[in-house]
Design a protein around this motif. Sequence first.
Motif, PDB file in Angstrom:
ATOM      1  N   ILE A 152      24.984  47.741  47.758  1.00  0.00           N
ATOM      2  CA  ILE A 152      26.295  48.390  47.769  1.00  0.00           C
ATOM      3  C   ILE A 152      27.169  47.775  48.859  1.00  0.00           C
ATOM      4  CG2 ILE A 152      27.542  50.573  47.930  1.00  0.00           C
ATOM      5  CD1 ILE A 152      24.927  51.994  47.193  1.00  0.00           C
ATOM      6  N   SER A 153      28.240  47.118  48.453  1.00  0.00           N
ATOM      7  CA  SER A 153      29.217  46.530  49.372  1.00  0.00           C
ATOM      8  C   SER A 153      28.534  45.720  50.471  1.00  0.00           C
ATOM      9  CB  SER A 153      30.098  47.625  49.991  1.00  0.00           C
ATOM     10  OG  SER A 153      31.272  47.074  50.547  1.00  0.00           O
ATOM     11  N   GLU A 164      39.126  37.578  57.136  1.00  0.00           N
ATOM     12  CA  GLU A 164      39.611  38.643  58.009  1.00  0.00           C
ATOM     13  C   GLU A 164      38.470  39.521  58.517  1.00  0.00           C
ATOM     14  OE1 GLU A 164      43.048  37.651  55.239  1.00  0.00           O
ATOM     15  OE2 GLU A 164      40.864  37.780  55.141  1.00  0.00           O
ATOM     16  N   VAL A 165      37.496  39.790  57.650  1.00  0.00           N
ATOM     17  CA  VAL A 165      36.358  40.621  58.049  1.00  0.00           C
ATOM     18  C   VAL A 165      35.506  39.896  59.082  1.00  0.00           C
ATOM     19  CG1 VAL A 165      34.236  41.731  57.246  1.00  0.00           C
ATOM     20  CG2 VAL A 165      36.323  41.890  55.884  1.00  0.00           C
ATOM     21  N   ASN A 166      35.248  38.622  58.862  1.00  0.00           N
ATOM     22  CA  ASN A 166      34.469  37.861  59.833  1.00  0.00           C
ATOM     23  C   ASN A 166      35.181  37.779  61.179  1.00  0.00           C
ATOM     24  OD1 ASN A 166      31.983  37.012  58.533  1.00  0.00           O
ATOM     25  ND2 ASN A 166      33.264  35.801  57.157  1.00  0.00           N
ATOM     26  N   ASN A 167      36.507  37.718  61.164  1.00  0.00           N
ATOM     27  CA  ASN A 167      37.264  37.719  62.418  1.00  0.00           C
ATOM     28  C   ASN A 167      37.087  39.031  63.171  1.00  0.00           C
ATOM     29  OD1 ASN A 167      38.267  35.135  62.008  1.00  0.00           O
ATOM     30  ND2 ASN A 167      40.143  35.828  61.029  1.00  0.00           N
ATOM     31  N   VAL A 168      37.034  40.131  62.416  1.00  0.00           N
ATOM     32  CA  VAL A 168      36.820  41.439  63.034  1.00  0.00           C
ATOM     33  C   VAL A 168      35.448  41.497  63.690  1.00  0.00           C
ATOM     34  CG1 VAL A 168      36.426  43.880  62.533  1.00  0.00           C
ATOM     35  CG2 VAL A 168      38.437  42.734  61.620  1.00  0.00           C
ATOM     36  N   PHE A 169      34.429  40.993  62.993  1.00  0.00           N
ATOM     37  CA  PHE A 169      33.078  40.992  63.564  1.00  0.00           C
ATOM     38  C   PHE A 169      33.041  40.272  64.906  1.00  0.00           C
ATOM     39  CE2 PHE A 169      31.128  41.166  59.033  1.00  0.00           C
ATOM     40  CZ  PHE A 169      31.250  42.555  59.026  1.00  0.00           C
ATOM     41  N   VAL A 225      18.815  43.646  39.619  1.00  0.00           N
ATOM     42  CA  VAL A 225      19.672  43.952  40.767  1.00  0.00           C
ATOM     43  C   VAL A 225      20.969  44.579  40.278  1.00  0.00           C
ATOM     44  CG1 VAL A 225      20.849  43.033  42.795  1.00  0.00           C
ATOM     45  CG2 VAL A 225      18.721  41.965  42.017  1.00  0.00           C
ATOM     46  N   LEU A 226      21.340  45.684  40.902  1.00  0.00           N
ATOM     47  CA  LEU A 226      22.648  46.293  40.672  1.00  0.00           C
ATOM     48  C   LEU A 226      23.503  46.049  41.901  1.00  0.00           C
ATOM     49  CD1 LEU A 226      24.795  48.206  39.410  1.00  0.00           C
ATOM     50  CD2 LEU A 226      23.516  50.122  40.425  1.00  0.00           C
ATOM     51  N   ILE A 227      24.626  45.373  41.720  1.00  0.00           N
ATOM     52  CA  ILE A 227      25.590  45.161  42.796  1.00  0.00           C
ATOM     53  C   ILE A 227      26.773  46.091  42.562  1.00  0.00           C
ATOM     54  CG2 ILE A 227      27.155  43.526  43.902  1.00  0.00           C
ATOM     55  CD1 ILE A 227      25.298  41.274  43.020  1.00  0.00           C
ATOM     56  N   ILE A 228      27.080  46.913  43.573  1.00  0.00           N
ATOM     57  CA  ILE A 228      28.246  47.793  43.515  1.00  0.00           C
ATOM     58  C   ILE A 228      29.208  47.365  44.609  1.00  0.00           C
ATOM     59  CG2 ILE A 228      29.099  50.154  43.614  1.00  0.00           C
ATOM     60  CD1 ILE A 228      26.317  51.117  42.867  1.00  0.00           C
ATOM     61  N   SER A 229      30.455  47.146  44.232  1.00  0.00           N
ATOM     62  CA  SER A 229      31.446  46.673  45.202  1.00  0.00           C
ATOM     63  C   SER A 229      32.782  47.362  44.949  1.00  0.00           C
ATOM     64  CB  SER A 229      31.610  45.149  45.072  1.00  0.00           C
ATOM     65  OG  SER A 229      32.658  44.660  45.875  1.00  0.00           O
ATOM     66  N   GLY A 230      33.504  47.639  46.008  1.00  0.00           N
ATOM     67  CA  GLY A 230      34.877  48.091  45.861  1.00  0.00           C
ATOM     68  C   GLY A 230      35.769  46.891  45.608  1.00  0.00           C
ATOM     69  N   ASP A 231      36.829  47.069  44.850  1.00  0.00           N
ATOM     70  CA  ASP A 231      37.670  45.908  44.531  1.00  0.00           C
ATOM     71  C   ASP A 231      38.368  45.342  45.774  1.00  0.00           C
ATOM     72  OD1 ASP A 231      39.336  48.112  44.788  1.00  0.00           O
ATOM     73  OD2 ASP A 231      40.525  47.697  42.994  1.00  0.00           O
ATOM     74  N   ASN A 232      38.497  46.152  46.819  1.00  0.00           N
ATOM     75  CA  ASN A 232      39.106  45.684  48.067  1.00  0.00           C
ATOM     76  C   ASN A 232      38.239  46.080  49.263  1.00  0.00           C
ATOM     77  OD1 ASN A 232      41.936  44.507  47.381  1.00  0.00           O
ATOM     78  ND2 ASN A 232      41.775  46.371  46.145  1.00  0.00           N
ATOM     79  N   ILE A 266      34.287  48.751  41.546  1.00  0.00           N
ATOM     80  CA  ILE A 266      34.940  50.050  41.484  1.00  0.00           C
ATOM     81  C   ILE A 266      36.391  49.897  41.940  1.00  0.00           C
ATOM     82  CG2 ILE A 266      34.782  52.477  42.130  1.00  0.00           C
ATOM     83  CD1 ILE A 266      32.294  51.278  40.673  1.00  0.00           C
ATOM     84  N   PRO A 267      37.355  50.224  41.098  1.00  0.00           N
ATOM     85  CA  PRO A 267      38.764  49.988  41.436  1.00  0.00           C
ATOM     86  C   PRO A 267      39.289  50.938  42.500  1.00  0.00           C
ATOM     87  CG  PRO A 267      38.602  51.138  39.339  1.00  0.00           C
ATOM     88  CD  PRO A 267      37.207  50.775  39.740  1.00  0.00           C
ATOM     89  N   GLY A 268      40.241  50.431  43.266  1.00  0.00           N
ATOM     90  CA  GLY A 268      40.942  51.242  44.250  1.00  0.00           C
ATOM     91  C   GLY A 268      40.086  51.696  45.415  1.00  0.00           C
ATOM     92  N   GLN A 269      39.071  50.881  45.789  1.00  0.00           N
ATOM     93  CA  GLN A 269      38.156  51.304  46.850  1.00  0.00           C
ATOM     94  C   GLN A 269      38.006  50.236  47.929  1.00  0.00           C
ATOM     95  OE1 GLN A 269      37.177  54.376  46.896  1.00  0.00           O
ATOM     96  NE2 GLN A 269      38.082  54.717  44.863  1.00  0.00           N
ATOM     97  N   SER A 270      37.918  50.718  49.164  1.00  0.00           N
ATOM     98  CA  SER A 270      37.651  49.865  50.315  1.00  0.00           C
ATOM     99  C   SER A 270      36.155  49.900  50.622  1.00  0.00           C
ATOM    100  CB  SER A 270      38.436  50.372  51.528  1.00  0.00           C
ATOM    101  OG  SER A 270      37.899  51.619  51.981  1.00  0.00           O
ATOM    102  N   HIS A 271      35.762  49.205  51.671  1.00  0.00           N
ATOM    103  CA  HIS A 271      34.355  49.180  52.074  1.00  0.00           C
ATOM    104  C   HIS A 271      33.863  50.592  52.408  1.00  0.00           C
ATOM    105  CE1 HIS A 271      30.691  47.421  53.644  1.00  0.00           C
ATOM    106  NE2 HIS A 271      30.854  48.055  54.795  1.00  0.00           N
ATOM    107  N   VAL A 272      34.680  51.350  53.114  1.00  0.00           N
ATOM    108  CA  VAL A 272      34.285  52.695  53.537  1.00  0.00           C
ATOM    109  C   VAL A 272      34.494  53.723  52.428  1.00  0.00           C
ATOM    110  CG1 VAL A 272      34.710  54.543  55.204  1.00  0.00           C
ATOM    111  CG2 VAL A 272      34.734  52.155  55.956  1.00  0.00           C
ATOM    112  N   SER A 273      35.656  53.700  51.780  1.00  0.00           N
ATOM    113  CA  SER A 273      35.942  54.729  50.773  1.00  0.00           C
ATOM    114  C   SER A 273      34.994  54.643  49.585  1.00  0.00           C
ATOM    115  CB  SER A 273      37.392  54.613  50.295  1.00  0.00           C
ATOM    116  OG  SER A 273      37.581  53.459  49.489  1.00  0.00           O
ATOM    117  N   LEU A 274      34.435  53.466  49.327  1.00  0.00           N
ATOM    118  CA  LEU A 274      33.510  53.304  48.202  1.00  0.00           C
ATOM    119  C   LEU A 274      32.357  54.295  48.293  1.00  0.00           C
ATOM    120  CD1 LEU A 274      32.468  51.718  45.735  1.00  0.00           C
ATOM    121  CD2 LEU A 274      31.351  50.142  47.340  1.00  0.00           C
TER     122      LEU A 274
END
Length: 290
Positions: A152-153, A164-169, A225-232, A266-274
Amino acid sequence: MKNTFTPARFLKPLLIAIMMFAVSSLYSQKVKPSVSGYIPVNGIKVYYEVYGEGKPLVLLHGAFMTIDTNWGQLIPDLSKNRKVIAIELQGHGHTPFSDRKLSHANLASDVKGVMDYLKIDKADIAGYSFGGAIAYQFAIQNPDRLNKLVIISATYKNTGWIPEVNNVFKTMKPELFTNSPMQTAYDQVAPDKTKWTKFLEQMIAAAGQPFDLGDANISKISAPVLIISGDNDGLDKIELAKTYKLLGGGVSADLSPMPKSRLAIIPGQSHVSLMMQTATILNELNNFLK
């Protein structure tokens, strides 16, 4: 004026979202584990909780989280017809801080150690974010101990995230988490609350290091394998499509057999909101694992 990205601007909304997630989990429906405690593995003590009966499902949480803050909203339903084994990884929650090297290989080995102790020969493994990377590593190290894998994500290499995410890390600091709900959750269960800053420093240092578990290793995963990801959710979707291809997906199922692995965006979802989309996550998990 051009809207220029800076890690600091990105961090604030991300942390607010994480804190909202932590708070919502603290008020989720509670069920008590049938068994809980510590297991000595690989020089550390790993905390675990067991819920329900049935086919084993191991849950691996995200970075800086606990069993409750990550999985609290899902465990009541998941444990209705499964034996759910939730683990807190090195330094997280009840599991004590350790100076032992924080590596994917070590943490995946800890998961195997917990399964050995509980006499679980094979299990489904589900991991979110940081826990998803550990789940990938477990599949690589212990293919004979895995039934199905749920990611999941998460990604198995740092280049699976957008830049951008790697820059945050690379720019995260321990003080960003001061007095956050995540620290509150840690303080409620950690055996030594004074290790909070050391724990953050260890995790942040690890997050800033490039990693790659290897395309070849992913392509050798034989379990579905099931991969679940938010679209954003911060994952690079081009790389995600490549990952799914490595797992046998991305075909025309009208012209060839349906692959055993699945990809759910999953549409309309971020890493956290997913992870707040409890009904959606449960539906995907139940359809895949049944």
